[in-house]
Design an enzyme around this catalytic site. Structure first.
Site: not given
Length: 343
Positions: A248, A306
């Protein structure tokens, strides 16, 4: 351009707590860390247990010196990724130009095709399938294959110690650098893998169309290792060792690049397609959630990874694509000189 479905992919983190101190053979104090999967909500039989639920990691002390090797490794991997993809693009253009220059006249070409067609066999189903793919899909499926290969390796119990060591990033682990890259291709949960690959597949066409496949790969690999280093930095600052895995961080680089490049693009959530919102608003909201997660200490996702990936994607959009990739001519001249000398 309209992306109909968006799923906020998340990088899995494991919350950790020290259990006891013991003296290692090298006379340093190490903490025995027990990590548990934060997605786990109930006990499972040992035969069907997630190895991440019962992972024990020998963790050393975290300090600023811990970040030196990962920092240098991040610079090295990012530089190598960009340089390698620049060379890849150069060789592709050169091969295309060479084939075009050697192309015979139309009459000769027609005669050659008639002769070749008599002896040429039909391509197999795999070759037909590959030729039918879009440019973005030809980049996506190798990434998917690498993730599936690592996903399958997690299912082999004999590989578990190796997977925990090299495919889970941890600033206090025995192996620090290689897991920063390998962990971006590592998923244990089926849902985690499916969500990440779905988001990547959704945003790749726009990213590859804007960057080209070579620059996209440079962005993806660099975003992955930079997001891992951001996670390391956050864990060292708070002195909270732990394992992280998932693509991610790299995907956030792609997502943020597309959302900043096409801010007016309409997006919608996969389960609520009737509600749409602008891509520029979506990336602000996602980054706000990650910033809140870092500030409030949420442990469900690796919010630092992230945020690091998203910031790199934005930086590449405004600066990297023009000032790094756009100024690759000098490097290509040097590479061309070396290539010529080696012949």
């Amino acid at each position: 351009m309209l992306f109909k479905n968006v799923w906020y992919a998340a990088e899995l983190t494991l919350s950790c707590k020290p259990l006891l101190l013991r003296r290692a053979p090298n006379s340093f104090q190490y903490a025995r860390i027990q990590c548990r999967n934060t997605f786990s909500r109930r006990r499972r039989p040992m035969s069907d247990a997630n190895p991440l639920d019962f992972a024990h990691v020998d963790a050393g002390p975290l300090n600023s010196k811990t970040l030196l090797r990962p920092f240098l490794f991040t610079i090295g991997v990012t530089s190598a990724s960009i340089a390698g993809c620049v060379i890849w693009e150069y060789e592709n253009i050169r091969a295309h130009a060479t084939s075009f220059m050697r192309k015979p006249s139309s009459w000769i070409n027609a005669q050659q095709k008639k002769i070749v067609s008599q002896f040429k066999t039909e391509p197999g189903p795999i070759r037909k399938w590959w030729n039918s793919l879009r440019e973005s899909e030809k980049v996506f499926y190798p990434i998917l294959a690498a993730n599936l290969l690592v996903f399958g390796a997690w299912r082999v119990r004999a590989f578990t110690p190796t997977m925990l060591k090299y495919f889970c990033s941890n600033p206090s682990g025995q192996a620090q650098c290689l897991p920063m890259v390998f962990s971006t291709f590592s998923h244990y949960s089926t849902l985690h893998l499916a969500a990440n690959m779905y988001v990547l597949y959704t945003f790749m066409p726009a990213a590859v169309a804007s960057l080209g496949k070579e620059q996209f790969v440079a962005l993806y690999l660099s975003g992955g290792v930079i997001s891992s280093f951001t996670s390391f930095l956050y864990k060292v600052m708070l002195n909270q060792p732990g394992l992280s895995l998932g693509a991610s961080g790299a995907i956030m680089s792609v997502l943020s690049f597309v959302c900043v490049t096409y801010p007016d693009t309409k997006l919608s959530i996969i389960f609520l397609p009737m509600y749409t919102f602008a891509a520029g608003t979506a990336i602000k909201f996602i980054m706000g959630l990650d910033l809140a997660g870092i500030t409030l200490g949420w442990k469900l996702f690796d919010h630092a990874a992230h945020l690091g990936g998203a910031l790199f994607g934005i930086a590449w959009c405004y600066w990297g694509s023009l000032n790094i990739w756009g100024n690759r001519d000098k490097f290509l001249q040097y590479y061309h000189h070396i290539r010529k000398e080696s012949k």
